[in-house]
Design a protein around this motif. Sequence first.
Motif, PDB file in Angstrom:
ATOM      1  N   GLY A  65       0.765  -1.227   0.000  1.00  0.00           N
ATOM      2  CA  GLY A  65       0.000   0.000   0.000  1.00  0.00           C
ATOM      3  C   GLY A  65       0.801   1.284   0.000  1.00  0.00           C
ATOM      4  N   LEU A  66       2.129   1.193   0.143  1.00  0.00           N
ATOM      5  CA  LEU A  66       2.954   2.397   0.213  1.00  0.00           C
ATOM      6  C   LEU A  66       3.952   2.396  -0.938  1.00  0.00           C
ATOM      7  CD1 LEU A  66       3.747   4.954   1.819  1.00  0.00           C
ATOM      8  CD2 LEU A  66       5.309   3.515   3.148  1.00  0.00           C
ATOM      9  N   THR A  67       3.880   3.446  -1.767  1.00  0.00           N
ATOM     10  CA  THR A  67       4.845   3.631  -2.849  1.00  0.00           C
ATOM     11  C   THR A  67       5.800   4.739  -2.444  1.00  0.00           C
ATOM     12  OG1 THR A  67       3.257   2.946  -4.524  1.00  0.00           O
ATOM     13  CG2 THR A  67       5.140   4.234  -5.288  1.00  0.00           C
ATOM     14  N   VAL A  68       7.091   4.467  -2.594  1.00  0.00           N
ATOM     15  CA  VAL A  68       8.123   5.422  -2.204  1.00  0.00           C
ATOM     16  C   VAL A  68       9.070   5.614  -3.381  1.00  0.00           C
ATOM     17  CG1 VAL A  68       9.865   6.013  -0.472  1.00  0.00           C
ATOM     18  CG2 VAL A  68       7.984   4.456   0.130  1.00  0.00           C
ATOM     19  N   PHE A  69       9.378   6.872  -3.672  1.00  0.00           N
ATOM     20  CA  PHE A  69      10.392   7.191  -4.664  1.00  0.00           C
ATOM     21  C   PHE A  69      11.638   7.608  -3.892  1.00  0.00           C
ATOM     22  CE2 PHE A  69       6.352   7.628  -6.723  1.00  0.00           C
ATOM     23  CZ  PHE A  69       6.554   6.968  -7.917  1.00  0.00           C
ATOM     24  N   VAL A  70      12.721   6.902  -4.133  1.00  0.00           N
ATOM     25  CA  VAL A  70      13.942   7.085  -3.355  1.00  0.00           C
ATOM     26  C   VAL A  70      15.041   7.620  -4.257  1.00  0.00           C
ATOM     27  CG1 VAL A  70      15.655   5.944  -1.898  1.00  0.00           C
ATOM     28  CG2 VAL A  70      13.266   5.173  -1.846  1.00  0.00           C
ATOM     29  N   GLY A  71      15.583   8.778  -3.870  1.00  0.00           N
ATOM     30  CA  GLY A  71      16.706   9.367  -4.597  1.00  0.00           C
ATOM     31  C   GLY A  71      18.000   8.985  -3.909  1.00  0.00           C
ATOM     32  N   ILE A  72      18.969   8.544  -4.693  1.00  0.00           N
ATOM     33  CA  ILE A  72      20.255   8.087  -4.163  1.00  0.00           C
ATOM     34  C   ILE A  72      21.369   8.937  -4.755  1.00  0.00           C
ATOM     35  CG2 ILE A  72      21.907   6.161  -4.081  1.00  0.00           C
ATOM     36  CD1 ILE A  72      19.406   5.401  -2.585  1.00  0.00           C
ATOM     37  N   GLU A  73      22.254   9.438  -3.883  1.00  0.00           N
ATOM     38  CA  GLU A  73      23.494  10.052  -4.332  1.00  0.00           C
ATOM     39  C   GLU A  73      24.613   9.078  -4.011  1.00  0.00           C
ATOM     40  OE1 GLU A  73      24.373  14.269  -3.579  1.00  0.00           O
ATOM     41  OE2 GLU A  73      22.341  14.375  -2.735  1.00  0.00           O
ATOM     42  N   ALA A  88      22.845  -5.068  -4.936  1.00  0.00           N
ATOM     43  CA  ALA A  88      22.024  -4.808  -3.744  1.00  0.00           C
ATOM     44  C   ALA A  88      20.568  -4.538  -4.128  1.00  0.00           C
ATOM     45  CB  ALA A  88      22.594  -3.626  -2.960  1.00  0.00           C
ATOM     46  N   THR A  89      20.344  -3.733  -5.154  1.00  0.00           N
ATOM     47  CA  THR A  89      18.961  -3.424  -5.542  1.00  0.00           C
ATOM     48  C   THR A  89      18.282  -4.638  -6.168  1.00  0.00           C
ATOM     49  OG1 THR A  89      19.706  -2.432  -7.635  1.00  0.00           O
ATOM     50  CG2 THR A  89      19.347  -0.937  -5.774  1.00  0.00           C
ATOM     51  N   GLU A  94      11.244  -5.602  -3.343  1.00  0.00           N
ATOM     52  CA  GLU A  94      10.335  -4.456  -3.196  1.00  0.00           C
ATOM     53  C   GLU A  94      10.803  -3.245  -4.009  1.00  0.00           C
ATOM     54  OE1 GLU A  94      10.126  -6.961   0.522  1.00  0.00           O
ATOM     55  OE2 GLU A  94      11.743  -6.116  -0.669  1.00  0.00           O
ATOM     56  N   ILE A  95      12.052  -3.261  -4.453  1.00  0.00           N
ATOM     57  CA  ILE A  95      12.544  -2.211  -5.348  1.00  0.00           C
ATOM     58  C   ILE A  95      12.087  -2.591  -6.747  1.00  0.00           C
ATOM     59  CG2 ILE A  95      14.554  -1.016  -6.288  1.00  0.00           C
ATOM     60  CD1 ILE A  95      15.995  -1.569  -3.627  1.00  0.00           C
ATOM     61  N   MET A  96      11.080  -1.899  -7.222  1.00  0.00           N
ATOM     62  CA  MET A  96      10.419  -2.242  -8.473  1.00  0.00           C
ATOM     63  C   MET A  96      11.154  -1.709  -9.702  1.00  0.00           C
ATOM     64  SD  MET A  96       7.782  -3.896  -7.293  1.00  0.00           S
ATOM     65  CE  MET A  96       6.714  -4.001  -8.698  1.00  0.00           C
ATOM     66  N   GLU A  97      11.751  -0.524  -9.584  1.00  0.00           N
ATOM     67  CA  GLU A  97      12.438   0.097 -10.713  1.00  0.00           C
ATOM     68  C   GLU A  97      13.655   0.845 -10.198  1.00  0.00           C
ATOM     69  OE1 GLU A  97       9.747   1.918 -13.898  1.00  0.00           O
ATOM     70  OE2 GLU A  97       8.436   1.916 -12.129  1.00  0.00           O
ATOM     71  N   VAL A  98      14.715   0.861 -11.009  1.00  0.00           N
ATOM     72  CA  VAL A  98      15.936   1.602 -10.700  1.00  0.00           C
ATOM     73  C   VAL A  98      16.372   2.325 -11.971  1.00  0.00           C
ATOM     74  CG1 VAL A  98      18.350   1.474  -9.942  1.00  0.00           C
ATOM     75  CG2 VAL A  98      16.670  -0.134  -9.003  1.00  0.00           C
ATOM     76  N   TYR A  99      16.587   3.625 -11.848  1.00  0.00           N
ATOM     77  CA  TYR A  99      17.047   4.431 -12.973  1.00  0.00           C
ATOM     78  C   TYR A  99      18.324   5.153 -12.585  1.00  0.00           C
ATOM     79  CZ  TYR A  99      12.304   3.851 -14.750  1.00  0.00           C
ATOM     80  OH  TYR A  99      11.113   3.322 -15.198  1.00  0.00           O
ATOM     81  N   LEU A 108      17.311   6.860  -9.125  1.00  0.00           N
ATOM     82  CA  LEU A 108      15.947   7.000  -8.640  1.00  0.00           C
ATOM     83  C   LEU A 108      15.330   5.614  -8.592  1.00  0.00           C
ATOM     84  CD1 LEU A 108      13.610   8.892  -7.805  1.00  0.00           C
ATOM     85  CD2 LEU A 108      12.923   8.912 -10.217  1.00  0.00           C
ATOM     86  N   LEU A 109      14.763   5.275  -7.437  1.00  0.00           N
ATOM     87  CA  LEU A 109      14.152   3.969  -7.223  1.00  0.00           C
ATOM     88  C   LEU A 109      12.664   4.142  -6.978  1.00  0.00           C
ATOM     89  CD1 LEU A 109      17.197   3.682  -6.457  1.00  0.00           C
ATOM     90  CD2 LEU A 109      16.486   2.120  -4.670  1.00  0.00           C
ATOM     91  N   ARG A 110      11.882   3.218  -7.515  1.00  0.00           N
ATOM     92  CA  ARG A 110      10.467   3.134  -7.146  1.00  0.00           C
ATOM     93  C   ARG A 110      10.329   1.884  -6.305  1.00  0.00           C
ATOM     94  NH1 ARG A 110       5.748   0.533  -8.768  1.00  0.00           N
ATOM     95  NH2 ARG A 110       6.724  -0.290 -10.660  1.00  0.00           N
TER      96      ARG A 110
END
Length: 157
Positions: A65-73, A88-89, A94-99, A108-110
């Motif tokens: 039920g929770l969607t999180v967009f995660v920015g990584i430096e 790792a990803t 639960e990490i659906m997408e990685v750009y 950027l992760l969804r």
Amino acid sequence: MTDLDLIDRKIVAELMRDATLPVAQIADKAGLSQTPCWKRIQKLEANGVLTGRVALADAAKLGFGLTVFVGIEAPDHSAEWREAFAKATDAIPEIMEVYRMAGEIDYLLRVAVADMIAFDRLYKRLTDAVPIKNITSHFAMERMKFTTAYPVDTLSR
């Protein structure tokens, strides 16, 4: 980019809209008979235009039920770090997408999780697996638009 004719674009558009349609219906919408339509679908798959057929599911009804967009430096841009980050990803379902991004953030992760507690577990697992310079999380409150279909031009040119 693959140069697709109007018929191919119509076939692709129909399959993106609903991949469960019988070939006869797709053929009808594309203006073909079944056999040539099926041959075109096979060619589109062989050429990599069509990369798979999947069922779309309601994340909330599956407990995500929770969607999180995660920015990584990234702390550095070495091949070693990129490889460790990719590993790792990949290991966290639960990490659906990685750009890999251009701009202020490097990646950027969804992420789809059940709740904040599940996100915290994911956060710890990711940050324990690979060094990260900075991480920012943005929590989606409402999904206002969602599609998996690209806006393929199905009008004659």
